[in-house]
Structure formats: C-alpha cells, structure tokens
Design a protein around this motif. Structure first.
Motif, PDB file in Angstrom:
ATOM      1  N   ALA A  94       0.820  -1.213   0.000  1.00 61.14           N
ATOM      2  CA  ALA A  94       0.000   0.000   0.000  1.00 61.14           C
ATOM      3  C   ALA A  94       0.852   1.260   0.000  1.00 61.14           C
ATOM      4  O   ALA A  94       0.357   2.337  -0.324  1.00 61.14           O
ATOM      5  CB  ALA A  94      -0.932  -0.004   1.201  1.00 61.14           C
ATOM      6  N   THR A  95       2.121   1.143   0.351  1.00 62.38           N
ATOM      7  CA  THR A  95       3.030   2.284   0.272  1.00 62.38           C
ATOM      8  C   THR A  95       3.562   2.459  -1.143  1.00 62.38           C
ATOM      9  O   THR A  95       3.680   3.579  -1.650  1.00 62.38           O
ATOM     10  CB  THR A  95       4.215   2.101   1.248  1.00 62.38           C
ATOM     11  N   MET A  99       3.210   5.475  -4.845  1.00 64.55           N
ATOM     12  CA  MET A  99       4.467   6.136  -5.181  1.00 64.55           C
ATOM     13  C   MET A  99       4.587   6.408  -6.686  1.00 64.55           C
ATOM     14  O   MET A  99       5.163   7.428  -7.075  1.00 64.55           O
ATOM     15  CB  MET A  99       5.669   5.310  -4.712  1.00 64.55           C
ATOM     16  N   GLY A 100       4.069   5.533  -7.519  1.00 65.42           N
ATOM     17  CA  GLY A 100       4.102   5.757  -8.971  1.00 65.42           C
ATOM     18  C   GLY A 100       3.364   7.027  -9.350  1.00 65.42           C
ATOM     19  O   GLY A 100       3.943   7.927  -9.987  1.00 65.42           O
ATOM     20  N   GLN A 112       0.244  19.168  -5.077  1.00 63.33           N
ATOM     21  CA  GLN A 112      -0.930  18.732  -4.310  1.00 63.33           C
ATOM     22  C   GLN A 112      -1.177  17.238  -4.551  1.00 63.33           C
ATOM     23  O   GLN A 112      -1.488  16.498  -3.628  1.00 63.33           O
ATOM     24  CB  GLN A 112      -2.172  19.546  -4.699  1.00 63.33           C
ATOM     25  N   GLY A 113      -1.005  16.799  -5.768  1.00 69.28           N
ATOM     26  CA  GLY A 113      -1.140  15.373  -6.090  1.00 69.28           C
ATOM     27  C   GLY A 113      -0.083  14.536  -5.387  1.00 69.28           C
ATOM     28  O   GLY A 113      -0.363  13.432  -4.911  1.00 69.28           O
ATOM     29  N   VAL A 114       1.146  15.068  -5.311  1.00 66.70           N
ATOM     30  CA  VAL A 114       2.221  14.385  -4.594  1.00 66.70           C
ATOM     31  C   VAL A 114       1.825  14.223  -3.130  1.00 66.70           C
ATOM     32  O   VAL A 114       1.942  13.139  -2.547  1.00 66.70           O
ATOM     33  CB  VAL A 114       3.563  15.149  -4.711  1.00 66.70           C
ATOM     34  N   THR A 119       0.377  10.913   1.400  1.00 66.07           N
ATOM     35  CA  THR A 119      -0.455  10.762   2.599  1.00 66.07           C
ATOM     36  C   THR A 119      -1.034   9.359   2.661  1.00 66.07           C
ATOM     37  O   THR A 119      -1.008   8.711   3.713  1.00 66.07           O
ATOM     38  CB  THR A 119      -1.577  11.819   2.612  1.00 66.07           C
ATOM     39  N   ILE A 120      -1.540   8.889   1.537  1.00 68.05           N
ATOM     40  CA  ILE A 120      -2.076   7.519   1.473  1.00 68.05           C
ATOM     41  C   ILE A 120      -0.977   6.507   1.776  1.00 68.05           C
ATOM     42  O   ILE A 120      -1.164   5.584   2.574  1.00 68.05           O
ATOM     43  CB  ILE A 120      -2.686   7.235   0.081  1.00 68.05           C
ATOM     44  N   ALA A 121       0.173   6.695   1.174  1.00 68.33           N
ATOM     45  CA  ALA A 121       1.270   5.744   1.330  1.00 68.33           C
ATOM     46  C   ALA A 121       1.735   5.653   2.780  1.00 68.33           C
ATOM     47  O   ALA A 121       1.875   4.557   3.336  1.00 68.33           O
ATOM     48  CB  ALA A 121       2.439   6.144   0.429  1.00 68.33           C
TER      49      ALA A 121
END
Length: 170
Positions: A94-95, A99-100, A112-114, A119-121
């Motif tokens: 899930a990390t 990352m891709g 902002q997308g980064v 945050t999810i990762a």
C-alpha cells in the motif's frame, strides 16, 4: 512506457483499495485482540483458571489427547501470527502503489497530487505496522501463557490417568 509497463501499472493500481480495506480489517482485528488480551490478563491476574482457553477446551473434550490440545493451541494463535506477518507486507504494497502516481505528479509539477499520494502511502504503512505490533505482542505473551497452561494440563492429566506401565503391571 510500453504496453506491458502501462498494463502492469494499471494492474498494480487496482490492488490499492482492496489492500487498504484488508489493512483496515487487520487494524480492527488487532484492536479487538488487544482488548481480549487485556481481559485475559485480568482474568489470569485474578486467578480464574476456568477462563483459560485450553482448560475450557479440555473440559468440553475430555477424551482429547495432548496432540489435540496442542492443535487447539495452534488454532488459537494462527490468526495473530498471520496478521503480525502479513500486515507489514501489505503495508509495503500500500506504500509502493501510490508512489508511482506521486512520482508522476512530481514530474508534472502537481505538488498537491504528490501530497495526496504520499499521505495515502504513509498512512497505510503506519496502520500496517501498528496492527502488526499489537498482534505480535499479543501473540508472544499469549503463546507463553498457552504453553504454560498446556504444561500444567499435561501434568494434571498424567496424575489423573494411570501410566501405561501401571496398567500392564496389574
């Protein structure tokens, strides 16, 4: 990127949501087991031997031999062992999946997308490590408790049942 790379990236992205759901379930299970562990610790501290799981199993199955009780011990520990080992692996999955897209967002200047992807990762790996830590601690102590309980049960049953040599000597 060629078609194989794009296909693999798309397939990998399909796994993010199921992995996050599984991690959430594992985290909830870890909290549940931590609560059970606390209750069991309290019962043991109060000296309530009837509350011990192997004693309950042997009381319900008086014909059970030592191997069946050991199998019951393993059955009780298996979910904890699986979560403590699988959660970190799923946390890594899930990390890595976000990352891709995060790297693609860096290349496009979309900070902002980064931030959203990272945050999810990081949240996924933290939840996974917390779930693994809680279940590993519970597993380690509960394993010792169950082995102590098994040893006491075997000793008690050996006293109650005459040894084979005593039966053949009579």
């Amino acid at each position: 990127m060629n078609i194989i790379e794009l296909t693999m990236a798309e397939i990998a992205s399909l796994f993010l949501m199921p992995v996050l759901v599984i991690l959430a379930v594992m985290f909830a299970y870890a909290f549940y087991e931590l609560g059970r562990f606390g209750f069991e610790w309290l019962m043991r501290a109060m000296g309530r031997k009837k509350e011990q799981p192997l004693n309950r199993f042997w009381a319900k199955n008086p014909q059970a031999d030592q191997q069946e009780v050991e199998l019951q011990l393993l059955r009780q520990l298996e979910p904890l062992r699986l979560v403590s080992r699988i959660a970190p692996m799923l946390g890594l999955v899930a990390t890595m999946i976000p990352m891709g897209p995060a790297l693609m967002a860096v290349a496009g200047g979309d900070f902002q997308g980064v931030a959203n992807q990272l945050t999810i990762a990081f949240a996924a790996v933290i939840i996974a490590l917390l779930a693994a830590s809680m279940t590993f601690m519970t597993l380690s102590v509960r394993r010792r408790w169950l082995l102590e309980e098994l040893k006491a049960l075997v000793k008690a049953k050996a006293v109650q049942r005459p040894a084979k040599s005593e039966l053949t000597a009579a």
